[in-house]
Design a protein around this motif. Structure first.
Motif, PDB file in Angstrom:
ATOM      1  N   LEU A 106     -25.113  11.992 -13.006  1.00 27.28           N
ATOM      2  CA  LEU A 106     -23.981  12.879 -12.732  1.00 27.28           C
ATOM      3  C   LEU A 106     -22.948  11.802 -12.218  1.00 27.28           C
ATOM      4  O   LEU A 106     -21.535  12.249 -12.455  1.00 27.28           O
ATOM      5  CB  LEU A 106     -24.295  13.739 -11.327  1.00 27.28           C
ATOM      6  N   LYS A 107     -23.070  10.718 -11.974  1.00 24.79           N
ATOM      7  CA  LYS A 107     -22.188   9.887 -11.575  1.00 24.79           C
ATOM      8  C   LYS A 107     -21.388   9.405 -12.763  1.00 24.79           C
ATOM      9  O   LYS A 107     -20.253   8.621 -12.781  1.00 24.79           O
ATOM     10  CB  LYS A 107     -22.698   8.461 -10.957  1.00 24.79           C
ATOM     11  N   LEU A 108     -21.729   9.799 -13.886  1.00 26.36           N
ATOM     12  CA  LEU A 108     -21.054   9.293 -15.315  1.00 26.36           C
ATOM     13  C   LEU A 108     -20.341  10.538 -15.774  1.00 26.36           C
ATOM     14  O   LEU A 108     -19.777  10.397 -16.967  1.00 26.36           O
ATOM     15  CB  LEU A 108     -22.276   8.982 -16.409  1.00 26.36           C
ATOM     16  N   ASN A 109     -20.200  11.510 -15.055  1.00 25.68           N
ATOM     17  CA  ASN A 109     -19.138  12.626 -15.510  1.00 25.68           C
ATOM     18  C   ASN A 109     -17.960  12.121 -15.622  1.00 25.68           C
ATOM     19  O   ASN A 109     -17.252  11.554 -14.566  1.00 25.68           O
ATOM     20  CB  ASN A 109     -19.686  13.982 -14.694  1.00 25.68           C
ATOM     21  N   ASN A 169     -25.140   4.278 -22.160  1.00 24.68           N
ATOM     22  CA  ASN A 169     -25.021   3.587 -20.930  1.00 24.68           C
ATOM     23  C   ASN A 169     -26.048   2.682 -20.528  1.00 24.68           C
ATOM     24  O   ASN A 169     -27.081   2.860 -20.443  1.00 24.68           O
ATOM     25  CB  ASN A 169     -24.924   4.890 -19.792  1.00 24.68           C
ATOM     26  N   GLU A 198     -33.147  10.841  -7.610  1.00 23.41           N
ATOM     27  CA  GLU A 198     -32.218   9.587  -7.895  1.00 23.41           C
ATOM     28  C   GLU A 198     -31.669   9.477  -9.469  1.00 23.41           C
ATOM     29  O   GLU A 198     -30.583   9.198  -9.640  1.00 23.41           O
ATOM     30  CB  GLU A 198     -32.915   8.220  -7.656  1.00 23.41           C
ATOM     31  N   LEU A 206     -19.980  15.990 -18.834  1.00 22.23           N
ATOM     32  CA  LEU A 206     -20.997  15.019 -19.432  1.00 22.23           C
ATOM     33  C   LEU A 206     -21.312  15.025 -20.844  1.00 22.23           C
ATOM     34  O   LEU A 206     -21.252  16.059 -21.579  1.00 22.23           O
ATOM     35  CB  LEU A 206     -22.552  15.203 -18.680  1.00 22.23           C
ATOM     36  N   ASN A 261     -15.493  16.391 -14.807  1.00 22.81           N
ATOM     37  CA  ASN A 261     -16.665  17.270 -14.539  1.00 22.81           C
ATOM     38  C   ASN A 261     -17.360  17.627 -15.909  1.00 22.81           C
ATOM     39  O   ASN A 261     -17.623  18.706 -16.176  1.00 22.81           O
ATOM     40  CB  ASN A 261     -15.886  18.665 -13.986  1.00 22.81           C
ATOM     41  N   ARG A 263     -22.644  21.160  -5.420  1.00 20.38           N
ATOM     42  CA  ARG A 263     -24.022  20.608  -5.542  1.00 20.38           C
ATOM     43  C   ARG A 263     -24.831  20.542  -4.202  1.00 20.38           C
ATOM     44  O   ARG A 263     -25.032  19.475  -3.657  1.00 20.38           O
ATOM     45  CB  ARG A 263     -23.708  19.136  -5.915  1.00 20.38           C
ATOM     46  N   GLU A 294     -31.031  12.215 -11.389  1.00 16.95           N
ATOM     47  CA  GLU A 294     -30.144  13.076 -11.529  1.00 16.95           C
ATOM     48  C   GLU A 294     -28.799  12.701 -10.849  1.00 16.95           C
ATOM     49  O   GLU A 294     -27.583  12.881 -11.402  1.00 16.95           O
ATOM     50  CB  GLU A 294     -30.372  14.522 -10.744  1.00 16.95           C
ATOM     51  N   ASN A 295     -28.536  11.986  -9.809  1.00 17.31           N
ATOM     52  CA  ASN A 295     -27.590  11.582  -9.100  1.00 17.31           C
ATOM     53  C   ASN A 295     -26.803  10.395 -10.295  1.00 17.31           C
ATOM     54  O   ASN A 295     -25.789  10.281 -10.334  1.00 17.31           O
ATOM     55  CB  ASN A 295     -27.843  10.713  -7.741  1.00 17.31           C
ATOM     56  N   SER A 296     -28.031   9.513 -10.629  1.00 12.94           N
ATOM     57  CA  SER A 296     -27.349   8.405 -11.664  1.00 12.94           C
ATOM     58  C   SER A 296     -26.690   9.289 -12.763  1.00 12.94           C
ATOM     59  O   SER A 296     -25.698   8.552 -13.445  1.00 12.94           O
ATOM     60  CB  SER A 296     -28.585   7.485 -12.137  1.00 12.94           C
TER      61      SER A 296
END
Length: 328
Positions: free
Chosen positions: A156-159, A172, A150, A164, A162, A144, A152-154
């Protein structure tokens, strides 16, 4: 206070539209079954009759009643294509396929229900605008280096491991509070080669119940003694002046599609008819534009109902000046 009693005689829609006498279809109560041979439960709904000869037809791909018109009833489809559509309709709300109230199904899901379903058949239903493809699962790249937003990061934190899953993102709470556009964010991550779709699923193209199909939500027959709430923004509800006389549920629906829908024998309420439904005089002065008079009448209330409630309140004596009202 006593609630006013309902009128003994209910006005039919036909009385307002043209004064015609609606045809009464006398048929014994029948047990109706769907395409899979399962009994369709009878419901005592305000807009539905127990014998299935409803006074309106609903245009919707997510429901399956006696008088529901589906997109595959309108679009030229084979019996095989109809079977696949009903397969999705019957199973899309089952929790084994996802966490949402309605879940798309993958080719593997279809095959588990009917091993003969092929990718080509699903593609054809997409091509004729009955089904749509949905990207459901994504693999997340461990690299990455690209600068992320912000949002996109939010996401990706939920993967998890690896991966989604769209259902998890839609459910969520944090993403909802931040009002993150999930579809747009996933598309952005795909363009940056950070995620890659690894599972395609299929759902009906038309999944919004209120919008109906092809600009129509419901069409009401003259025999109806009810009409949906009038709203300021207008609606996709229509009326027809044509009657239907049938001896079976199948013929009832077939006649509607052939004689009313396909021939365009339906329209919206006129200004005068809308005035009558709301209890205004037919010659009540309103703006000429439909958008303007519909906004006024839709924001109004039914005049006769308010009159009856007002009289019932007066009968309580609450406004009688000769009575002493104790204040506690």
């Amino acid at each position: 206070f006593n609630i006013p009693q309902p009128l003994e005689r209910k006005t039919k829609l036909g009385d307002i539209l043209s004064g015609i006498e609606p045809l009464f279809v006398d048929i014994e109560h029948q047990v109706q079954k769907d395409l899979f041979g399962e009994t369709i439960p009878q419901r005592n709904m305000s807009l539905s009759n127990n014998n299935g000869f409803n006074d309106y037809f609903l245009f919707n791909d997510l429901r399956n009643g006696h008088s529901t018109v589906h997109s595959w009833d309108i679009i030229d489809t084979t019996d095989r294509q109809k079977t696949i559509c009903y397969l999705l309709l019957k199973n899309r709300r089952k929790s084994i396929y996802g966490k949402l109230d309605g879940n798309p199904l993958s080719l593997e899901h279809f095959k588990s229900l009917d091993s003969s379903v092929t990718q080509e058949e699903l593609n054809e239903l997409v091509n004729i605008n009955i089904l749509k493809r949905e990207e459901y699962c994504f693999t997340v790249s461990p690299n990455r280096e690209t600068r992320l937003t912000e949002e996109e990061n939010s996401v990706l934190k939920l993967n998890f491991v690896n991966r989604l899953i769209v259902d998890d993102l839609k459910n969520n709470r944090i993403l909802k509070l931040k009002k993150i556009n999930i579809k747009k964010t996933l598309s952005s991550l795909k363009q940056k080669n950070i995620i890659k779709c690894d599972e395609i699923r299929y759902d009906f193209k038309n999944t919004k119940i209120s919008t109906g199909l092809f600009g129509i939500n419901r069409i009401f027959l003259p025999s109806s003694n009810i009409f949906p709430t009038l709203v300021a923004s207008d609606s996709n509800d229509y009326i027809t002046l044509k009657e239907i006389k049938a001896t079976s549920i199948e013929d009832y629906k077939s006649q509607f599609i052939e004689e009313i829908y396909k021939k365009g024998n339906y329209r919206k309420l006129t200004k005068n008819e809308t005035c009558i439904i709301q209890g205004f005089p037919e010659d009540f002065i309103l703006p000429g534009s439909r958008a303007r008079w519909m906004k006024l009448l839709g924001n109004s209330v039914s005049v006769p109902v308010i009159e009856m409630l007002g009289k019932a309140i007066l009968k309580t004596g609450v406004f009688d000046m000769e009575k002493e009202i104790a204040i506690y």
